[in-house]
Design a protein around this motif. Structure first.
Motif, PDB file in Angstrom:
ATOM      1  N   UNK A  91       3.863  78.563 -20.294  1.00 21.69           N
ATOM      2  CA  UNK A  91       2.808  79.041 -18.921  1.00 21.69           C
ATOM      3  C   UNK A  91       2.856  77.914 -17.882  1.00 21.69           C
ATOM      4  N   UNK A  92       3.067  78.741 -16.722  1.00 24.33           N
ATOM      5  CA  UNK A  92       3.118  77.366 -15.615  1.00 24.33           C
ATOM      6  C   UNK A  92       1.726  76.724 -15.490  1.00 24.33           C
ATOM      7  N   UNK A  93       0.571  76.964 -16.466  1.00 25.76           N
ATOM      8  CA  UNK A  93      -0.814  75.505 -16.109  1.00 25.76           C
ATOM      9  C   UNK A  93       0.009  74.467 -17.266  1.00 25.76           C
ATOM     10  N   UNK A  94       0.668  74.900 -18.378  1.00 27.89           N
ATOM     11  CA  UNK A  94       1.024  73.785 -19.404  1.00 27.89           C
ATOM     12  C   UNK A  94       2.049  73.109 -18.816  1.00 27.89           C
ATOM     13  N   UNK A  95       3.089  73.553 -17.956  1.00 30.70           N
ATOM     14  CA  UNK A  95       4.660  72.954 -18.082  1.00 30.70           C
ATOM     15  C   UNK A  95       3.907  72.034 -17.442  1.00 30.70           C
ATOM     16  N   UNK A  96       3.122  71.820 -16.475  1.00 31.22           N
ATOM     17  CA  UNK A  96       3.035  70.995 -15.256  1.00 31.22           C
ATOM     18  C   UNK A  96       2.044  70.146 -16.196  1.00 31.22           C
ATOM     19  N   UNK A  97       0.996  70.323 -17.109  1.00 31.96           N
ATOM     20  CA  UNK A  97       0.136  69.310 -17.632  1.00 31.96           C
ATOM     21  C   UNK A  97       1.242  68.216 -18.674  1.00 31.96           C
TER      22      UNK A  97
END
Length: 117
Positions: A91-97
């Motif tokens: 998910x885009x949010x998890x990738x950055x994290x």
């Protein structure tokens, strides 16, 4: 099927479901886990699941065993193990994290377009 052929198949399956920011890391020199990591993202949980499902279907249609798929129900980080290639569908949010590209910064980046040669 060789790793690069499988990698191309995996990248195309992800692209068919409109995965964003597909990145391939050559892990052969930095890890024994896999030859390649394919990393991509979806903008929501449904898209993440659709990408993972398409990847699994395409692999099975070509006689490739999906050794393991984890995280499908939550659809925040789905890991699809194709033996020599480990696909990380975020998910885009998890990738950055988690930022796997930075974590495995010693690995070379492979352009997907160049794999067809």
């Amino acid at each position: 099927m060789e790793s690069k052929e499988l990698l191309t198949l995996a990248a195309q399956a992800c692209d068919e479901k409109r995965a964003n920011d597909i990145v391939v890391l050559d892990m052969s020199e930095v890890s024994l886990i896999a030859d390649y990591f394919l990393i991509c993202e979806g903008s929501n949980e449904r898209q993440v699941q659709a990408i993972a499902r398409e990847l699994k279907n395409q692999a099975e249609e070509h006689g490739i065993e999906v050794k393991r798929m984890e995280g499908f129900e939550q659809a925040r980080w789905v890991l699809v193990d194709l033996n020599d290639i480990v696909c990380h569908i975020f998910h885009k949010d998890e990738r950055h994290y988690y930022n796997l590209e930075r974590l495995w910064g010693d690995a070379d980046t492979v352009t997907v377009e160049g794999l067809d040669n």
